[in-house]
Write a protein that holds these residues in place. Structure first.
Motif, short mmCIF file in Angstrom:
data_model
loop_
_atom_site.label_atom_id
_atom_site.label_comp_id
_atom_site.label_asym_id
_atom_site.label_seq_id
_atom_site.Cartn_x
_atom_site.Cartn_y
_atom_site.Cartn_z
N TYR A 161 62.69 -88.55 -127.66
CA TYR A 161 62.10 -89.88 -126.97
C TYR A 161 62.21 -89.68 -125.56
N THR A 162 63.35 -89.05 -125.08
CA THR A 162 63.58 -89.04 -123.65
C THR A 162 62.66 -88.10 -123.30
N ASN B 138 59.18 -89.63 -123.20
CA ASN B 138 59.09 -90.68 -122.26
C ASN B 138 59.02 -90.33 -120.84
N ASP B 139 59.84 -89.28 -120.55
CA ASP B 139 59.74 -88.77 -119.30
C ASP B 139 58.59 -88.05 -118.87
N LEU C 32 55.01 -90.70 -120.20
CA LEU C 32 54.70 -91.87 -119.20
C LEU C 32 55.00 -91.80 -117.87
#
Length: 151
Positions: free
Chosen positions: A76-77, A80-81, A84
């Motif tokens: 997820y990290t 996301n990084d 996004l």
């Protein structure tokens, strides 16, 4: 003078490798508050490669602990990084560079060579940047800090 240095093995803080990127005062000032977050996201990209290549996370463990298995929460990290936060900024940076290259009289042949594509592909990409939307995108403006564009 090299702007990137490496310390490896016993000289590295964690025993692997330390990578140091050095910036001039003017470069640091131009990046401003973006420097910390960009560095964090670049670090995430390298961490993601290690997660994907090894299937394990050896961060947040002491030297006596074994790496932990990669988890969806870790990814997820990463997603996301990268998706996004970093990718839109890199695309804006690329678009700003293409626009500036054209403004400075760069040829399609030079652009094709830089992109390692055919001239027709370079032409299509440049056209998408220069004519494909209502002037610089949000992230292209971010890359230039709203510096007025010529042309």
């Amino acid at each position: 003078m090299d702007s990137i240095t490496y310390r490896t093995g016993d000289q590295a803080r964690l025993g692997g490798v330390d990578v140091t990127l050095s910036l001039t005062p003017a470069q640091s000032a131009a990046l401003g508050i973006d420097l910390d977050t960009l560095t964090d996201w670049f670090d995430t990209a390298l961490w993601a490669l290690t997660l994907l290549r090894t299937g394990a996370n050896d961060r947040n463990t002491d030297t006596d602990s074994a790496p932990t298995e990669a988890t969806a929460a870790m990814l997820y990290t990463v997603i996301n990084d990268l998706d996004l936060r970093l990718l839109p900024r890199l695309q804006g940076l690329r678009d700003a560079a293409i626009r500036q290259h054209a403004t400075l009289g760069g040829s399609l042949g030079q652009l094709a060579h830089a992109m390692d594509v055919t001239k027709s592909t370079a032409q299509s990409r440049r056209k998408a940047v220069l004519e494909g939307r209502d002037r610089p995108s949000r992230w292209e403006q971010w890359a230039t800090k709203n510096r007025p564009q010529e042309g």
